[in-house]
Scaffold this active site. Structure first.
Site, PDB file in Angstrom:
ATOM      1  CB  VAL A  61      42.244  30.651  33.863  1.00  0.00           C
ATOM      2  CG1 VAL A  61      43.189  30.623  34.754  1.00  0.00           C
ATOM      3  CG2 VAL A  61      41.317  31.899  33.535  1.00  0.00           C
ATOM      4  CG  ASN A  87      43.379  33.609  43.250  1.00  0.00           C
ATOM      5  OD1 ASN A  87      42.917  34.162  44.353  1.00  0.00           O
ATOM      6  ND2 ASN A  87      44.068  34.132  42.674  1.00  0.00           N
ATOM      7  CE1 TYR A 151      34.201  39.259  40.475  1.00  0.00           C
ATOM      8  CE2 TYR A 151      32.546  39.473  42.565  1.00  0.00           C
ATOM      9  CZ  TYR A 151      34.102  39.195  41.782  1.00  0.00           C
ATOM     10  OH  TYR A 151      34.930  38.942  42.719  1.00  0.00           O
TER      11      TYR A 151
HETATM   12  P1  NAP Z   1      43.847  40.679  41.639  1.00  0.00           P
HETATM   13  O1  NAP Z   1      44.734  41.188  42.589  1.00  0.00           O
HETATM   14  O2  NAP Z   1      43.395  41.363  40.559  1.00  0.00           O
HETATM   15  O3  NAP Z   1      44.155  39.229  41.227  1.00  0.00           O
HETATM   16  C1  NAP Z   1      43.770  38.388  40.084  1.00  0.00           C
HETATM   17  C2  NAP Z   1      44.817  37.889  39.190  1.00  0.00           C
HETATM   18  O4  NAP Z   1      44.268  37.389  38.293  1.00  0.00           O
HETATM   19  C3  NAP Z   1      45.521  39.269  38.506  1.00  0.00           C
HETATM   20  O5  NAP Z   1      46.802  39.045  38.429  1.00  0.00           O
HETATM   21  C4  NAP Z   1      44.928  39.038  37.018  1.00  0.00           C
HETATM   22  O6  NAP Z   1      45.533  39.736  36.131  1.00  0.00           O
HETATM   23  C5  NAP Z   1      44.811  37.430  37.182  1.00  0.00           C
HETATM   24  N1  NAP Z   1      44.132  37.116  35.737  1.00  0.00           N
HETATM   25  C6  NAP Z   1      42.955  37.933  35.260  1.00  0.00           C
HETATM   26  N2  NAP Z   1      42.471  37.385  34.071  1.00  0.00           N
HETATM   27  C7  NAP Z   1      43.042  36.223  34.022  1.00  0.00           C
HETATM   28  C8  NAP Z   1      43.318  35.245  33.064  1.00  0.00           C
HETATM   29  N3  NAP Z   1      42.473  35.392  31.797  1.00  0.00           N
HETATM   30  N4  NAP Z   1      44.195  34.039  33.361  1.00  0.00           N
HETATM   31  C9  NAP Z   1      44.976  34.015  34.439  1.00  0.00           C
HETATM   32  N5  NAP Z   1      45.094  35.035  35.127  1.00  0.00           N
HETATM   33  C10 NAP Z   1      44.204  36.047  35.081  1.00  0.00           C
HETATM   34  O7  NAP Z   1      42.559  39.976  42.350  1.00  0.00           O
HETATM   35  P2  NAP Z   1      42.326  39.394  43.791  1.00  0.00           P
HETATM   36  O8  NAP Z   1      41.441  40.346  44.535  1.00  0.00           O
HETATM   37  O9  NAP Z   1      43.683  38.980  44.402  1.00  0.00           O
HETATM   38  O10 NAP Z   1      41.053  38.362  43.493  1.00  0.00           O
HETATM   39  C11 NAP Z   1      41.531  37.050  43.526  1.00  0.00           C
HETATM   40  C12 NAP Z   1      40.188  36.131  43.315  1.00  0.00           C
HETATM   41  O11 NAP Z   1      39.286  36.729  44.582  1.00  0.00           O
HETATM   42  C13 NAP Z   1      39.255  36.827  42.223  1.00  0.00           C
HETATM   43  O12 NAP Z   1      38.838  35.345  41.727  1.00  0.00           O
HETATM   44  C14 NAP Z   1      38.239  37.524  42.629  1.00  0.00           C
HETATM   45  O13 NAP Z   1      37.068  37.626  41.864  1.00  0.00           O
HETATM   46  C15 NAP Z   1      38.173  37.064  44.104  1.00  0.00           C
HETATM   47  N6  NAP Z   1      37.645  37.976  45.105  1.00  0.00           N
HETATM   48  C16 NAP Z   1      38.181  39.284  45.427  1.00  0.00           C
HETATM   49  C17 NAP Z   1      37.776  39.981  46.258  1.00  0.00           C
HETATM   50  C18 NAP Z   1      38.331  41.203  46.778  1.00  0.00           C
HETATM   51  O14 NAP Z   1      37.880  41.967  47.446  1.00  0.00           O
HETATM   52  N7  NAP Z   1      39.602  41.400  46.500  1.00  0.00           N
HETATM   53  C19 NAP Z   1      36.343  39.608  46.944  1.00  0.00           C
HETATM   54  C20 NAP Z   1      35.827  38.437  46.706  1.00  0.00           C
HETATM   55  C21 NAP Z   1      36.219  37.771  45.592  1.00  0.00           C
HETATM   56  P3  NAP Z   1      45.107  41.024  35.525  1.00  0.00           P
HETATM   57  O15 NAP Z   1      45.467  42.095  36.822  1.00  0.00           O
HETATM   58  O16 NAP Z   1      45.956  41.477  34.260  1.00  0.00           O
HETATM   59  O17 NAP Z   1      43.647  40.928  35.273  1.00  0.00           O
END
Ligand code: NAP
Length: 245
Positions: A61, A87, A151
């Site tokens: 991204v 996302n 963050y």
């Molecule tokens: P996740 O399981 O780590 O999924 C995020 C995905 O984005 C991963 O596959 C990751 O790959 C990928 N990614 C990272 N850098 C990228 C890049 N440069 N280009 C394209 N893809 C990339 O996380 P999630 O918990 O589902 O989070 C999704 C969103 O929700 C994020 O924006 C996060 O900040 C937000 N969020 C999460 C939580 C929570 O508690 N889980 C709470 C609030 C907000 P890698 O694993 O290789 O990095």
């Protein structure tokens, strides 16, 4: 008839975690979905499972040229994009003493600049369609100071950018809203050996549980569909009651 029947969605970070859940939900409700991630193996496995309704692309991204290629492919395969779920993101909770300049810039690049590039690349496609819904995934860290400077700064920026761009594109029939999840059970937080910590964290949530990806996907679907046609520039907290304590 599905709630997003015939729409064309673009979901970033869709190979696992919440993004994969959003892809499944949008497909189940009738959308065609182009989803992207840097995790190619997981993305290709999900695409094989979901079949012709989806296309998966390896896509970073932070790279404008990746965005331009992906939008072109989505339009060729399914038509103009009408739903964008920004996302993809990474978490880094280092304190100021631990946080290097390089790490700070990396978090801003992925979580903030990535969302900007997504909107910049996809809005022209939505204008061709004559309508669109952009859903930017921020965090409760985009409202409170918890989560480390990098963050928190990136997620506040997503919240602010959402409102600025919502005003710019409202006349084009495009809505832009942000989602602010609390703790959600995904690989981002469910690292090996943290079960006890997560159990303790659940006790601090008024609804007494950690959220599931599907909880957030239900909100994504609402914002993607016409059911939310009078919402724009708004922020949607989904945290089991954490930040109102
Ligand atoms: P996740 O399981 O780590 O999924 C995020 C995905 O984005 C991963 O596959 C990751 O790959 C990928 N990614 C990272 N850098 C990228 C890049 N440069 N280009 C394209 N893809 C990339 O996380 P999630 O918990 O589902 O989070 C999704 C969103 O929700 C994020 O924006 C996060 O900040 C937000 N969020 C999460 C939580 C929570 O508690 N889980 C709470 C609030 C907000 P890698 O694993 O290789 O990095």
């Amino acid at each position: 008839m599905g709630r997003v029947q015939g729409e064309v969605a673009f979901v970033t970070g869709g190979a696992r975690g919440m993004g994969a859940s959003h892809v499944r939900k949008l497909v189940a409700e009738g959308a065609h979905v182009l989803f992207t991630d840097i995790l190619a193996d997981e993305g290709e496995a999900l695409a094989a499972e979901l079949g012709d309704a989806v296309v998966f692309l390896k896509h970073d991204v932070t790279k404008l040229e990746d965005w331009e290629d992906a939008v072109k492919i989505a339009e060729e395969k399914f038509g103009p994009i009408t739903i964008l779920v920004n996302n993809a993101g990474i978490a880094l909770t280092h304190t100021i003493d631990e946080l290097s300049e390089a790490d700070y810039r990396k978090v801003i690049d992925i979580n903030q600049v990535g969302v900007f590039l997504g909107m910049k690349s996809v809005i022209p496609s939505m204008r061709k369609a004559g309508h669109g819904s952009i859903i930017n995934i921020s965090s409760i860290s985009g409202i409170l100071g918890l989560g480390g400077a990098a963050y928190v700064a990136s997620k506040f920026a997503v919240r602010g950018m959402t409102k600025a761009i919502a005003l710019e594109v409202a006349a084009d029939g495009i809505r832009v809203n942000s989602i602010h999840p609390g703790l959600i059970e995904t690989p981002m937080i469910m690292q090996p050996g943290v079960e006890e910590v997560v159990r303790q964290m659940a006790e601090t949530v008024p609804l007494k549980r950690i959220g599931k990806p599907g909880d957030v996907s239900n909100l994504v679907l609402f914002l993607a569909s016409d059911e939310s046609s009078y919402f724009t520039g708004a922020e949607f907290v989904i945290d089991g009651g954490v930040i109102v304590q």
